[in-house]
Design an enzyme around this catalytic site. Structure first.
Site, PDB file in Angstrom:
ATOM      1  N   GLY A  13      -9.739  16.043  51.027  1.00 49.88           N
ATOM      2  CA  GLY A  13      -8.956  15.038  50.305  1.00 49.88           C
ATOM      3  C   GLY A  13      -7.571  14.819  50.861  1.00 49.88           C
ATOM      4  O   GLY A  13      -6.572  15.156  50.234  1.00 49.88           O
ATOM      5  N   ALA A  14      -7.495  14.206  52.057  1.00 50.34           N
ATOM      6  CA  ALA A  14      -6.169  14.073  52.689  1.00 50.34           C
ATOM      7  C   ALA A  14      -5.772  12.614  52.956  1.00 50.34           C
ATOM      8  O   ALA A  14      -4.997  12.336  53.857  1.00 50.34           O
ATOM      9  CB  ALA A  14      -6.114  14.887  53.982  1.00 50.34           C
ATOM     10  N   ARG A  16      -4.221  10.745  50.724  1.00 48.01           N
ATOM     11  CA  ARG A  16      -3.048  10.421  49.901  1.00 48.01           C
ATOM     12  C   ARG A  16      -2.307  11.695  49.531  1.00 48.01           C
ATOM     13  O   ARG A  16      -2.836  12.791  49.713  1.00 48.01           O
ATOM     14  CB  ARG A  16      -3.501   9.789  48.571  1.00 48.01           C
ATOM     15  CG  ARG A  16      -3.923   8.376  48.690  1.00 48.01           C
ATOM     16  CD  ARG A  16      -4.397   7.849  47.343  1.00 48.01           C
ATOM     17  NE  ARG A  16      -5.795   8.142  47.120  1.00 48.01           N
ATOM     18  CZ  ARG A  16      -6.276   8.664  46.000  1.00 48.01           C
ATOM     19  NH1 ARG A  16      -5.478   9.004  45.032  1.00 48.01           N
ATOM     20  NH2 ARG A  16      -7.575   8.864  45.867  1.00 48.01           N
ATOM     21  N   SER A 143      -2.800  24.357  40.077  1.00 46.82           N
ATOM     22  CA  SER A 143      -1.771  23.610  39.336  1.00 46.82           C
ATOM     23  C   SER A 143      -1.110  24.550  38.332  1.00 46.82           C
ATOM     24  O   SER A 143      -1.755  25.483  37.831  1.00 46.82           O
ATOM     25  CB  SER A 143      -2.415  22.448  38.581  1.00 46.82           C
ATOM     26  OG  SER A 143      -1.494  21.898  37.647  1.00 46.82           O
ATOM     27  N   TYR A 156      -9.189  19.745  33.164  1.00 47.24           N
ATOM     28  CA  TYR A 156      -8.387  19.962  34.384  1.00 47.24           C
ATOM     29  C   TYR A 156      -7.796  21.374  34.387  1.00 47.24           C
ATOM     30  O   TYR A 156      -7.867  22.095  35.402  1.00 47.24           O
ATOM     31  CB  TYR A 156      -7.284  18.912  34.431  1.00 47.24           C
ATOM     32  CG  TYR A 156      -6.416  18.923  35.654  1.00 47.24           C
ATOM     33  CD1 TYR A 156      -6.855  18.367  36.861  1.00 47.24           C
ATOM     34  CD2 TYR A 156      -5.130  19.470  35.621  1.00 47.24           C
ATOM     35  CE1 TYR A 156      -6.036  18.366  37.984  1.00 47.24           C
ATOM     36  CE2 TYR A 156      -4.314  19.466  36.740  1.00 47.24           C
ATOM     37  CZ  TYR A 156      -4.767  18.920  37.918  1.00 47.24           C
ATOM     38  OH  TYR A 156      -3.970  18.918  39.030  1.00 47.24           O
ATOM     39  N   ALA A 158      -8.882  23.999  32.831  1.00 43.24           N
ATOM     40  CA  ALA A 158      -9.970  24.979  33.015  1.00 43.24           C
ATOM     41  C   ALA A 158     -10.373  25.044  34.490  1.00 43.24           C
ATOM     42  O   ALA A 158     -10.608  26.128  35.037  1.00 43.24           O
ATOM     43  CB  ALA A 158     -11.170  24.607  32.148  1.00 43.24           C
ATOM     44  N   LYS A 160      -8.508  24.451  37.078  1.00 43.99           N
ATOM     45  CA  LYS A 160      -7.447  25.079  37.881  1.00 43.99           C
ATOM     46  C   LYS A 160      -7.330  26.577  37.560  1.00 43.99           C
ATOM     47  O   LYS A 160      -7.077  27.390  38.456  1.00 43.99           O
ATOM     48  CB  LYS A 160      -6.116  24.352  37.665  1.00 43.99           C
ATOM     49  CG  LYS A 160      -6.128  22.885  38.129  1.00 43.99           C
ATOM     50  CD  LYS A 160      -6.451  22.740  39.612  1.00 43.99           C
ATOM     51  CE  LYS A 160      -6.269  21.330  40.121  1.00 43.99           C
ATOM     52  NZ  LYS A 160      -6.574  21.197  41.557  1.00 43.99           N
ATOM     53  N   ILE A 189       4.530  16.806  41.034  1.00 43.30           N
ATOM     54  CA  ILE A 189       4.747  16.319  42.403  1.00 43.30           C
ATOM     55  C   ILE A 189       4.673  14.798  42.397  1.00 43.30           C
ATOM     56  O   ILE A 189       3.698  14.221  41.890  1.00 43.30           O
ATOM     57  CB  ILE A 189       3.673  16.891  43.370  1.00 43.30           C
ATOM     58  CG1 ILE A 189       3.608  18.435  43.274  1.00 43.30           C
ATOM     59  CG2 ILE A 189       3.954  16.436  44.806  1.00 43.30           C
ATOM     60  CD1 ILE A 189       4.889  19.181  43.584  1.00 43.30           C
TER      61      ILE A 189
HETATM   62  P1  NAP Z   1      -4.403  12.184  44.926  1.00 36.18           P
HETATM   63  O1  NAP Z   1      -3.187  11.456  45.406  1.00 36.18           O
HETATM   64  O2  NAP Z   1      -5.178  11.582  43.794  1.00 36.18           O
HETATM   65  O3  NAP Z   1      -5.395  12.416  46.188  1.00 36.18           O
HETATM   66  C1  NAP Z   1      -6.634  13.038  46.003  1.00 36.18           C
HETATM   67  C2  NAP Z   1      -7.341  13.149  47.342  1.00 36.18           C
HETATM   68  O4  NAP Z   1      -8.600  13.798  47.112  1.00 36.18           O
HETATM   69  C3  NAP Z   1      -7.664  11.812  47.968  1.00 36.18           C
HETATM   70  O5  NAP Z   1      -7.603  11.936  49.366  1.00 36.18           O
HETATM   71  C4  NAP Z   1      -9.110  11.567  47.538  1.00 36.18           C
HETATM   72  O6  NAP Z   1      -9.845  10.737  48.442  1.00 36.18           O
HETATM   73  C5  NAP Z   1      -9.653  12.982  47.601  1.00 36.18           C
HETATM   74  N1  NAP Z   1     -10.833  13.202  46.769  1.00 36.18           N
HETATM   75  C6  NAP Z   1     -11.023  12.933  45.460  1.00 36.18           C
HETATM   76  N2  NAP Z   1     -12.247  13.290  45.077  1.00 36.18           N
HETATM   77  C7  NAP Z   1     -12.864  13.810  46.178  1.00 36.18           C
HETATM   78  C8  NAP Z   1     -14.148  14.344  46.450  1.00 36.18           C
HETATM   79  N3  NAP Z   1     -15.076  14.437  45.492  1.00 36.18           N
HETATM   80  N4  NAP Z   1     -14.425  14.771  47.701  1.00 36.18           N
HETATM   81  C9  NAP Z   1     -13.511  14.687  48.691  1.00 36.18           C
HETATM   82  N5  NAP Z   1     -12.282  14.192  48.506  1.00 36.18           N
HETATM   83  C10 NAP Z   1     -11.965  13.748  47.267  1.00 36.18           C
HETATM   84  O7  NAP Z   1      -4.061  13.674  44.485  1.00 36.18           O
HETATM   85  P2  NAP Z   1      -2.711  14.538  44.648  1.00 36.18           P
HETATM   86  O8  NAP Z   1      -1.809  14.177  43.535  1.00 36.18           O
HETATM   87  O9  NAP Z   1      -2.213  14.500  46.033  1.00 36.18           O
HETATM   88  O10 NAP Z   1      -3.297  15.997  44.319  1.00 36.18           O
HETATM   89  C11 NAP Z   1      -3.902  16.817  45.313  1.00 36.18           C
HETATM   90  C12 NAP Z   1      -4.264  18.160  44.703  1.00 36.18           C
HETATM   91  O11 NAP Z   1      -3.095  18.738  44.121  1.00 36.18           O
HETATM   92  C13 NAP Z   1      -5.298  18.076  43.585  1.00 36.18           C
HETATM   93  O12 NAP Z   1      -6.145  19.186  43.614  1.00 36.18           O
HETATM   94  C14 NAP Z   1      -4.437  18.090  42.332  1.00 36.18           C
HETATM   95  O13 NAP Z   1      -5.149  18.578  41.224  1.00 36.18           O
HETATM   96  C15 NAP Z   1      -3.327  19.028  42.758  1.00 36.18           C
HETATM   97  N6  NAP Z   1      -2.081  18.889  42.013  1.00 36.18           N
HETATM   98  C16 NAP Z   1      -1.369  17.719  42.027  1.00 36.18           C
HETATM   99  C17 NAP Z   1      -0.181  17.621  41.298  1.00 36.18           C
HETATM  100  C18 NAP Z   1       0.656  16.360  41.285  1.00 36.18           C
HETATM  101  O14 NAP Z   1       1.644  16.321  40.524  1.00 36.18           O
HETATM  102  N7  NAP Z   1       0.365  15.348  42.064  1.00 36.18           N
HETATM  103  C19 NAP Z   1       0.258  18.718  40.562  1.00 36.18           C
HETATM  104  C20 NAP Z   1      -0.489  19.889  40.563  1.00 36.18           C
HETATM  105  C21 NAP Z   1      -1.647  19.969  41.310  1.00 36.18           C
HETATM  106  P3  NAP Z   1      -9.981   9.122  48.219  1.00 36.18           P
HETATM  107  O15 NAP Z   1      -8.650   8.552  48.609  1.00 36.18           O
HETATM  108  O16 NAP Z   1     -11.070   8.698  49.118  1.00 36.18           O
HETATM  109  O17 NAP Z   1     -10.278   8.938  46.755  1.00 36.18           O
END
Ligand code: NAP
Length: 248
Positions: A13-14, A16, A143, A156, A158, A160, A189
């Site tokens: 998932g890279a 975004r 998280s 979510y 659960a 994490k 973030i």
């Molecule tokens: P995001 O912007 O929504 O990006 C998610 C990425 O995961 C995208 O590249 C997406 O691909 C990919 N993805 C989604 N479902 C997938 C699947 N089934 N198989 C393969 N790839 C998949 O998320 P983010 O905010 O950067 O978060 C990244 C991680 O950090 C997550 O695990 C999230 O729970 C964790 N996190 C985020 C925050 C925050 O504040 N942002 C805080 C705590 C933890 P597509 O573009 O193709 O959909």
């Protein structure tokens, strides 16, 4: 020599946010990067090109992290291309928020499969290779919500919390073979996703954080780089909060 020079890294998932930030920093640090996405084909191709422009090999693969066999195929592809896999970053994650009263079985299953089962899938798929190499670093993106819970995010939280328990268990099982497993627990973030939120609400969140700002993907990527590299050679089984002091 760069800190991840010639290392092979898989990042789920890279396209975004945090995953993209990690891919960019790792490429700048010399790593060859194989990254996945769920549906963002165009973005994935653009990022692949950008990473190659940084002087490393980069491969974008459409691969569902929730699918066990897809993860096996991804690892096979990486091995075919690079022969070793040094680092796996389990980053792919989704939210399907709602109070438990309204949360459907589908909301639960989707989040658990994408966020938690994916970590099992990738760890199983890469385990044999890392055992043979007698070396490897697995970094799971958890998280703070997995540590403290959050109303409206039972699924979510659960998923994490499950990652945190899985991380500590894998660290204990594989430590004797020099395979390390750690988790990062990001706080708030600021990504494209949070850009869509009301600015007043976001400012209130920032004000409640001791460091008085939301985190950036780079803040998380810097911790991922430390945990991926030999700088953290004596660190395993840890859940490291990257949250500006939110969880203290
Ligand atoms: P995001 O912007 O929504 O990006 C998610 C990425 O995961 C995208 O590249 C997406 O691909 C990919 N993805 C989604 N479902 C997938 C699947 N089934 N198989 C393969 N790839 C998949 O998320 P983010 O905010 O950067 O978060 C990244 C991680 O950090 C997550 O695990 C999230 O729970 C964790 N996190 C985020 C925050 C925050 O504040 N942002 C805080 C705590 C933890 P597509 O573009 O193709 O959909």
């Amino acid at each position: 020599m760069k800190i991840l020079q010639d290392k092979t890294v898989i990042i789920t998932g890279a396209t975004r946010g945090i995953g993209k930030g990690i891919a960019e920093l790792f490429a700048d640090s010399g790593a060859n990067v194989i990254f996945t996405y769920a549906s963002s084909e165009e973005k994935a191709k653009a990022i692949e090109k950008d990473l190659k422009g940084r002087g490393v090999e980069a491969i974008a693969v459409k691969s569902n992290a929730a699918d066990y066999h897809a993860c096996e195929e991804l690892v096979a592809l990486a091995l075919d291309k690079f022969e070793t896999i040094d680092v796996v970053i389990n980053n792919a994650g989704i939210t399907r928020d709602g109070l438990l009263m309204r949360m459907t079985e589908e909301n639960w299953d989707e989040v658990i499969n994408t966020n938690l089962k994916s970590v099992f899938n990738m760890t199983k798929a890469v385990q044999r290779t890392m055992l043979k190499q007698r070396k490897g670093s697995i970094v799971n993106i958890s998280s703070v919500v997995g540590v403290k819970g959050n109303a409206g995010q039972a699924n979510y939280a659960a998923s994490k919390a499950g990652i945190n328990g899985f991380t500590k268990s894998v660290a204990q099982e594989l430590g004797s073979r020099n395979i390390r497993c750690n988790a990062i627990a990001p706080g708030f973030i600021e990504t494209e996703m949070t850009g869509a939120l009301d600015e007043k609400v976001v400012q209130e969140w920032r004000d409640a954080i001791p460091l008085k700002r939301g985190g950036t993907p780079e803040d998380v990527a810097n911790m991922a780089l430390f945990l991926a590299s030999d700088l953290s050679a004596y660190v395993t089984g840890q859940v490291v909060n990257v949250c500006g002091g939110m969880l203290t």
